[in-house]
Design an enzyme around this catalytic site. Structure first.
Site, PDB file in Angstrom:
ATOM      1  CG  HIS A   1     -15.138 -12.354  11.400  1.00  0.00           C
ATOM      2  ND1 HIS A   1     -14.373 -11.375  10.791  1.00  0.00           N
ATOM      3  CD2 HIS A   1     -14.966 -12.169  12.735  1.00  0.00           C
ATOM      4  CE1 HIS A   1     -13.782 -10.630  11.712  1.00  0.00           C
ATOM      5  NE2 HIS A   1     -14.114 -11.104  12.919  1.00  0.00           N
TER       6      HIS A   1
ATOM      7  CG  HIS B   1     -10.578 -13.826  11.830  1.00  0.00           C
ATOM      8  ND1 HIS B   1     -11.854 -14.042  12.259  1.00  0.00           N
ATOM      9  CD2 HIS B   1      -9.967 -13.110  12.811  1.00  0.00           C
ATOM     10  CE1 HIS B   1     -12.014 -13.497  13.460  1.00  0.00           C
ATOM     11  NE2 HIS B   1     -10.882 -12.925  13.819  1.00  0.00           N
TER      12      HIS B   1
ATOM     13  CB  CYS C   1      -9.998  -4.561  26.549  1.00  0.00           C
ATOM     14  SG  CYS C   1     -11.093  -5.324  25.317  1.00  0.00           S
TER      15      CYS C   1
ATOM     16  CB  CYS D   1      -7.734  -5.988  23.392  1.00  0.00           C
ATOM     17  SG  CYS D   1      -8.699  -4.865  22.403  1.00  0.00           S
TER      18      CYS D   1
ATOM     19  CB  CYS E   1     -12.251  -1.701  24.734  1.00  0.00           C
ATOM     20  SG  CYS E   1     -11.273  -2.214  23.305  1.00  0.00           S
TER      21      CYS E   1
ATOM     22  CG  HIS F   1     -13.258  -5.386  21.413  1.00  0.00           C
ATOM     23  ND1 HIS F   1     -11.915  -5.351  21.692  1.00  0.00           N
ATOM     24  CD2 HIS F   1     -13.436  -6.331  20.456  1.00  0.00           C
ATOM     25  CE1 HIS F   1     -11.299  -6.268  20.946  1.00  0.00           C
ATOM     26  NE2 HIS F   1     -12.196  -6.862  20.199  1.00  0.00           N
TER      27      HIS F   1
ATOM     28  CE  LYS G   1     -10.825  -5.452  14.016  1.00  0.00           C
ATOM     29  NZ  LYS G   1     -10.367  -6.053  15.233  1.00  0.00           N
TER      30      LYS G   1
ATOM     31  CE  LYS H   1     -18.785 -14.520  19.206  1.00  0.00           C
ATOM     32  NZ  LYS H   1     -18.613 -14.589  20.659  1.00  0.00           N
TER      33      LYS H   1
HETATM   34  N1  MSP Z   1      -4.644 -13.724  18.986  1.00  0.00           N
HETATM   35  C1  MSP Z   1      -4.314 -12.400  18.593  1.00  0.00           C
HETATM   36  C2  MSP Z   1      -3.132 -12.389  17.667  1.00  0.00           C
HETATM   37  C3  MSP Z   1      -1.877 -13.005  18.196  1.00  0.00           C
HETATM   38  S1  MSP Z   1      -0.603 -13.029  17.010  1.00  0.00           S
HETATM   39  C4  MSP Z   1       0.748 -13.450  17.833  1.00  0.00           C
HETATM   40  C5  MSP Z   1      -5.516 -11.780  17.897  1.00  0.00           C
HETATM   41  N2  MSP Z   1      -6.414 -12.635  17.386  1.00  0.00           N
HETATM   42  S2  MSP Z   1      -7.774 -12.231  16.639  1.00  0.00           S
HETATM   43  O1  MSP Z   1      -8.499 -13.461  16.477  1.00  0.00           O
HETATM   44  O2  MSP Z   1      -8.417 -11.186  17.333  1.00  0.00           O
HETATM   45  O3  MSP Z   1      -7.368 -11.796  15.186  1.00  0.00           O
HETATM   46  C6  MSP Z   1      -6.880 -10.539  14.918  1.00  0.00           C
HETATM   47  C7  MSP Z   1      -6.552 -10.374  13.461  1.00  0.00           C
HETATM   48  O4  MSP Z   1      -7.664 -10.724  12.618  1.00  0.00           O
HETATM   49  C8  MSP Z   1      -6.281  -8.922  13.116  1.00  0.00           C
HETATM   50  O5  MSP Z   1      -4.977  -8.510  13.395  1.00  0.00           O
HETATM   51  C9  MSP Z   1      -6.551  -8.928  11.629  1.00  0.00           C
HETATM   52  O6  MSP Z   1      -5.453  -9.476  10.973  1.00  0.00           O
HETATM   53  C10 MSP Z   1      -7.745  -9.856  11.503  1.00  0.00           C
HETATM   54  N3  MSP Z   1      -9.016  -9.124  11.547  1.00  0.00           N
HETATM   55  C11 MSP Z   1     -10.050  -9.315  12.417  1.00  0.00           C
HETATM   56  N4  MSP Z   1     -11.063  -8.461  12.084  1.00  0.00           N
HETATM   57  C12 MSP Z   1     -10.703  -7.720  11.024  1.00  0.00           C
HETATM   58  C13 MSP Z   1     -11.339  -6.746  10.248  1.00  0.00           C
HETATM   59  N5  MSP Z   1     -12.558  -6.330  10.491  1.00  0.00           N
HETATM   60  N6  MSP Z   1     -10.659  -6.239   9.197  1.00  0.00           N
HETATM   61  C14 MSP Z   1      -9.408  -6.671   8.880  1.00  0.00           C
HETATM   62  N7  MSP Z   1      -8.783  -7.580   9.588  1.00  0.00           N
HETATM   63  C15 MSP Z   1      -9.367  -8.110  10.701  1.00  0.00           C
HETATM   64  O7  MSP Z   1      -5.575 -10.585  17.823  1.00  0.00           O
END
Ligand code: MSP
Length: 501
Positions: free
Chosen positions: A18, A21, A126, A129, A147, A150, A300, A303
């Protein structure tokens, strides 16, 4: 040639990516494109984090094997990254055999070094996470641990596991965080340093009993266990560049690695990652670039909060990937959370892309064709405007080298505003030979376009084709560097958004 290795976090493919990411991935892409533009040897890696309880459960719920799910989702992620024009060099998946091999070898190394031991563990977990929370870290609701990210109840887990002796790295971590300039902005290093000073570094569980989490890499010295998903995932940054496989490649890229992450995964990328690296006798990363969150209605975006903004909706509203890329980079903030609103996005798009850049390109294109038949020969660049261009380039390079993309963008926008003011002041449409004015404007547009290329590559290609200039290393060109412009059309780059929603 300088080397630049840049990574994004690898994403959990439990759902499509989304806007959050996209925020991280576009930022990494802009830095990768910028470094290619200035002639560096770049390796840009993104990918998916495919193991663990979270994926296992999602697959179970859907009634499919997790491998089937992650195979399908890898294509979904690649499709989104292509929609957003992400120029990654490699898409890593933690189910890739070379990666699994590295994880097994790494965990064996730690085991042989006496850095792991078996003991029982109990704690609050969690699954979203994929992380244990200790008292003080979680929030409580009606007496139950939740959490903090979340806002969901935590699960109590009690089991025999393998620990990694993180505690042995406490002094090392304190020294790195206090004395090495790795974490940017620095405040994030201070935050982790204070946490370690307050709580110390406790050993962490890095295995899961297979009967509970079977979807993972098997622990090589105990087949009843799988490797903890975070330990597996972090190693992607080294397996992706040939660790233990292609020593030359690894040695080339690792000393120049830049990890981009959101602040939610800062602990894993400092306390745990730097310690694991140290245990494997690998230097810490060169830079850890940390950004804050995109938020919506105070939460934040994610999902779990149910406030996701879909990438396809953004692309549709702002007509193409460039609009989305520009807006997200313009609001990019490493320290502060940014509230996402349609009004804010529309106003940036309309006033900067449509009214400032789009309008300038259109006006200059139309004038060049009408007044001089599209052929604009080299003249002396108007002195004041030329000075602005050179100043802008200098600042832009400085900010980009400091990873400050949004400040760099502002510099270019200011330059484009000056160029619009210059047209209004000099009124080239009233002159019989506005060659000097138009050449000066075209040179300004050329520089501004090159500077914006990492952010809006498609639009810049259109401009360069319409006006007949090359997208070159901005450090290797000069004002007056084009002998003759051949303006073949006056493109409308960004159509304004009228309606308010
Ligand atoms: N799989 C782990 C990361 C492992 S790295 C060795 C993970 N994945 S995640 O799918 O949850 O993605 C997390 C990352 O997505 C966050 O660190 C950030 O970079 C980005 N974001 C997800 N939601 C976000 C926001 N609402 N705002 C900004 N960045 C966000 O954690």
């Amino acid at each position: 040639m300088r080397i630049f290795y840049i990574t994004t976090p690898i994403y959990y493919p439990n759902a499509p990516p989304h806007i959050g990411h996209a925020y991280t991935t576009i930022y990494a892409d802009v830095l990768a494109r910028y470094h290619r533009l200035i002639g560096d040897d770049v390796f840009f890696m993104t990918g998916n984090d495919e193991h663990g309880l979270k994926l296992q459960r999602v697959a179970e719920k859907k009634g499919v094997h997790p491998k089937e799910l992650v195979d399908e989702m890898a294509e979904v992620y690649k499709k989104y990254w292509s929609l957003l024009d992400i120029s990654y060099d490699h898409f890593i998946r933690t189910t890739d055999p070379y990666h699994e091999k590295v994880v097994k070898e790494a965990i064996n190394k730690l085991y042989k070094k006496g850095l792991m031991y078996k003991a029982s563990y109990s704690g609050w977990y969690c699954v979203d996470c994929e992380k244990f929370y200790s008292p003080g870290e979680y929030i409580e609701k009606e007496g139950k641990p939740y959490c903090p990210i979340h806002n969901k109840p935590l699960e109590l887990l009690e089991e025999e596991t393998y620990y990694f002796k993180l505690s042995e790295f406490e002094d090392y971590m304190k020294d790195v965080l206090a004395n090495k300039d790795i974490v940017y902005p620095k405040s994030y290093a201070t935050e982790i340093l204070h946490k370690i000073e307050k709580e110390g570094l406790r050993d962490v569980s890095i295995a899961r009993p297979k009967e509970r989490v079977w979807w993972g890499i098997e622990v090589p010295f105990d087949k009843n266990y799988t490797v903890y998903v975070w330990f597996d995932a972090l190693l992607n940054y080294v397996s992706g560049i040939g660790y233990l496989e292609d020593e030359e490649k690894f040695k080339k890229y690792w000393p120049n690695v830049h990890h981009v992450i959101g602040k939610d995964i800062l602990w894993f990328h400092t306390a745990i990652w730097f310690s694991v690296l140290k245990a494997l006798e690998i230097e810490p990363p060169k830079k850890l670039l940390v950004h804050a969150f995109l938020i919506n209605r105070g939460l934040k975006i994610g999902k779990s909060a149910g406030n996701v903004i879909a990438i396809e909706d953004l692309i549709e509203r702002y007509q193409d990937s460039d609009g989305v890329r520009y807006i997200l980079m313009r609001i990019f903030n490493m320290s502060k959370d940014v509230d996402v609103t349609t009004e804010l996005f529309d106003s940036i798009y309309n006033s900067e892309l449509a009214d400032t850049l789009g309008n300038l390109v259109r006006r200059v294109g139309v004038l060049a064709k009408k007044k001089l038949g599209g052929k604009i020969y080299k003249r002396e660049v108007e002195r004041e405007l030329g000075a602005r261009v050179e100043e802008a380039l200098e600042k832009y390079i400085k900010y980009m080298n400091e990873f400050d993309v949004s400040l760099a963008i502002n510099i270019v926008m200011d330059l484009l505003r000056e160029a619009n003011a210059y047209i209004n002041k000099t009124r080239p449409w009233e002159k019989t030979d506005p060659g000097k004015e138009l050449y000066s404007l075209l040179e300004t547009i050329r520089y501004a376009s090159i500077m914006l290329y990492p952010v809006i590559p498609k639009a810049v290609h259109k401009i360069s084709e319409a006006f007949g200039f090359k997208i070159v290393n901005p450090l290797e060109t000069q004002l007056g560097g084009v002998e003759r412009y051949n303006v073949v059309n006056a493109p409308i780059l960004f159509r304004k958004i009228q309606s308010k929603q």
